[in-house]
Design an enzyme around this catalytic site. Structure first.
Site, mmCIF file in Angstrom:
data_model
loop_
_atom_site.group_PDB
_atom_site.id
_atom_site.type_symbol
_atom_site.label_atom_id
_atom_site.label_comp_id
_atom_site.label_asym_id
_atom_site.label_seq_id
_atom_site.Cartn_x
_atom_site.Cartn_y
_atom_site.Cartn_z
ATOM 1 N N TYR A 353 34.085 22.681 -82.438
ATOM 2 C CA TYR A 353 34.996 22.806 -81.314
ATOM 3 C C TYR A 353 34.639 21.486 -79.850
ATOM 4 C CZ TYR A 353 30.502 24.037 -78.686
ATOM 5 O OH TYR A 353 29.834 23.869 -77.873
ATOM 6 N N CYS A 354 35.891 21.392 -79.113
ATOM 7 C CA CYS A 354 36.080 20.095 -78.423
ATOM 8 C C CYS A 354 36.384 20.653 -76.699
ATOM 9 C CB CYS A 354 36.061 19.305 -78.393
ATOM 10 S SG CYS A 354 37.376 18.681 -78.662
ATOM 11 N N THR A 355 36.780 20.357 -75.714
ATOM 12 C CA THR A 355 37.467 20.269 -74.914
ATOM 13 C C THR A 355 38.765 20.878 -74.861
ATOM 14 O OG1 THR A 355 36.165 18.529 -73.864
ATOM 15 C CG2 THR A 355 37.920 19.232 -72.338
#
Length: 495
Positions: A353-355
């Site tokens: 996951y990331c922003t």
């Protein structure tokens, strides 16, 4: 701590500007027309240079024009860089001195358009000539043809998000093949000026990555234009735009540029393509995966890794429970991190996951290409979309953003602490030493005692400068940053 003045940081998104971020457009690999543009042209195109430059200048000036109330001012006025200009001489001087780079960008784009139009006119059959240019967007079409009609909107509505009034910040990306990124660059520059939007936009042959702020009227118009543009309409949907409270004041200016990558991983898109990413999971699916994982025994949990693809200062103030959060300063370090720690991913299921999702697209492609993972998944829409659906879910703390807001709060949990006293604290400030300006977590009580720097060295340096003669500020890497391991070696997969 990340430097606010480093031009090489990417994540990425400004009186206290975070120029290390995703969408910083001043890094060295920016592809811009320069003063040598004319010298590089062939003979036939060189003859069109003067015309193209004048037209580019005029188009840029036109985007700055704002209506003037008849009772207040009879002539034209222009607004740019938070200044109001009442005569052509002053706006022309401002554009010439402050926006020369934009003029060169648009000049190069117009030259390409003129060349393409001339070539097309020589080869078109009568049937081709009857084709409507609206059927397909081509480089031969003028940028101004793709600006929305704002005659029904008052200037106040377009600019209402610039002061204390609430506006909106959009975050989006679109991976798709763009044949002429310079045309898109010129168009995006004109479009954002037209709608009084600020922010940062990266464009490449692999797509576009942007974060823009302005009034809600302006951001809605921006979304409508993007969704109707032939270049993006088959790839973008309204759900791909993540919105949050903010406005144009969240960014000091507009920066639009052409790069090799729309998020700098440091590896050419020709080597690691966005077309081979991990399996996308919706926020609901991702939530169920983590719920299932956290209910398992420690031994069973060891078969899955929740991998945070962001930088250490992002995950420090907010992250998913049980995640592996690499202690890296830039996303361009991520490939080296994977290479150095390849064994921890061997035969594991990886949930990335990331922003907003963009770093996972190529990050997951890189990890998959190593051929060691059992499965690689990624959170579609990133943390942003997850928190919209699950504000009190498994993500704890704040969501770091690359603008003057620093972070967004969706829940009340605090997962970080003051660097000085250890009290719960998650509100970033910039190091008080002008040459450093890195992000620091220092609580109100410690700030009151004068602890406002990122480390003891900077604190001492700041005190000496305050008592000594003033001097020009210059960028200087902090010692605490220099001492940090560039690529950490993980001892275990789970934190």
């Amino acid at each position: 701590m990340p430097s606010s003045t480093s031009p090489d940081e990417e994540d990425g998104l400004e009186t206290c500007v975070l120029k290390v971020f995703d969408l910083d457009l001043k890094e060295s690999n920016l592809v811009n027309p320069s003063n040598s543009l004319k010298a590089e042209l062939d003979g036939s195109t060189k003859k069109k240079y003067s015309f193209a430059k004048k037209k580019a200048f005029a188009l840029l000036v036109k985007t700055k024009q704002v209506p003037a109330p008849s009772y207040e001012f009879k002539g034209k006025r222009w607004r740019c860089c938070q200044q109001l200009f009442a005569d052509q001489i002053s706006i022309h001087r401002h554009v010439a001195t402050q926006h020369a780079e934009d003029v060169y960008q648009q000049t190069a784009s117009l030259l390409k358009q003129l060349t393409a139009a001339l070539s097309a006119s020589q080869s078109l059959t009568p049937t081709d000539k009857r084709s409507s240019p609206k059927d397909c967007l081509t480089p031969s079409q003028e940028v101004s043809a793709w600006l929305p009609d704002v005659s029904h909107v008052s200037p106040q509505e377009l600019r209402s998000g610039q002061g204390d009034e609430e506006g909106e910040v959009l975050l989006y990306y679109c991976y798709c093949d763009l044949e002429d990124p310079h045309w898109v660059c010129a168009w995006q520059t004109a479009l954002c000026h037209h709608l009084h939007l600020t922010g940062k936009i990266r464009i490449a042959t692999e797509g576009i990555n942007g974060t823009v702020g302005g009034s809600k009227v302006a951001t809605r118009l921006y979304v409508e234009v993007m969704l109707s543009c032939p270049l993006f309409k088959d790839y973008l949907s309204e759900d791909d735009f993540k919105s949050s409270k903010g406005g144009s004041h969240c960014f000091p200016e507009l920066r639009v540029g052409v790069f090799e990558e729309i998020v700098p991983m440091g590896i050419s898109p020709s080597q690691v393509s966005y077309k081979k990413p991990g399996i996308h999971l919706s926020p609901g699916e991702f939530h169920k995966e983590i719920e299932k994982l956290l209910s398992q025994s420690s031994e069973e949990q060891g078969n899955t890794i929740i991998l945070d693809c962001r930088n250490f200062y992002e995950s420090k103030i907010g992250r998913f429970q049980g995640c592996l959060a690499p202690d890296i300063r830039k996303f361009s370090y991520f490939p080296s991190y994977v290479d150095k720690n390849l064994d921890i991913f061997r035969q594991k299921r990886v949930l990335m996951y990331c922003t907003g999702g963009i770093r996972c697209e190529r990050g997951s492609a890189y990890l998959r290409a190593k051929g060691v993972c059992k499965e690689v998944f990624q959170l579609k829409g990133g943390i942003h979309k997850y928190l919209e659906e699950f504000p009190d879910g498994f993500y704890k703390g704040k969501l770091f953003v690359f603008d003057e807001r620093f972070a967004l709060a969706y829940n009340s949990s605090v997962v970080s602490e003051c660097s000085y006293c250890g009290a719960p604290w998650d509100q970033y400030k910039l190091c008080s030493t002008p040459q450093c300006r890195q992000l620091v977590l220092t609580c109100s009580a410690c700030q009151g005692q004068g602890f406002t720097a990122c480390c003891v060295t900077c604190q001492d340096k700041g005190g000496k400068q305050a008592s000594g003669p003033s001097q020009d500020s210059f960028k200087e890497e902090c010692e605490c940053t220099a001492r940090r391991p560039r690529i950490p070696q993980e001892q275990q997969a789970q934190s």
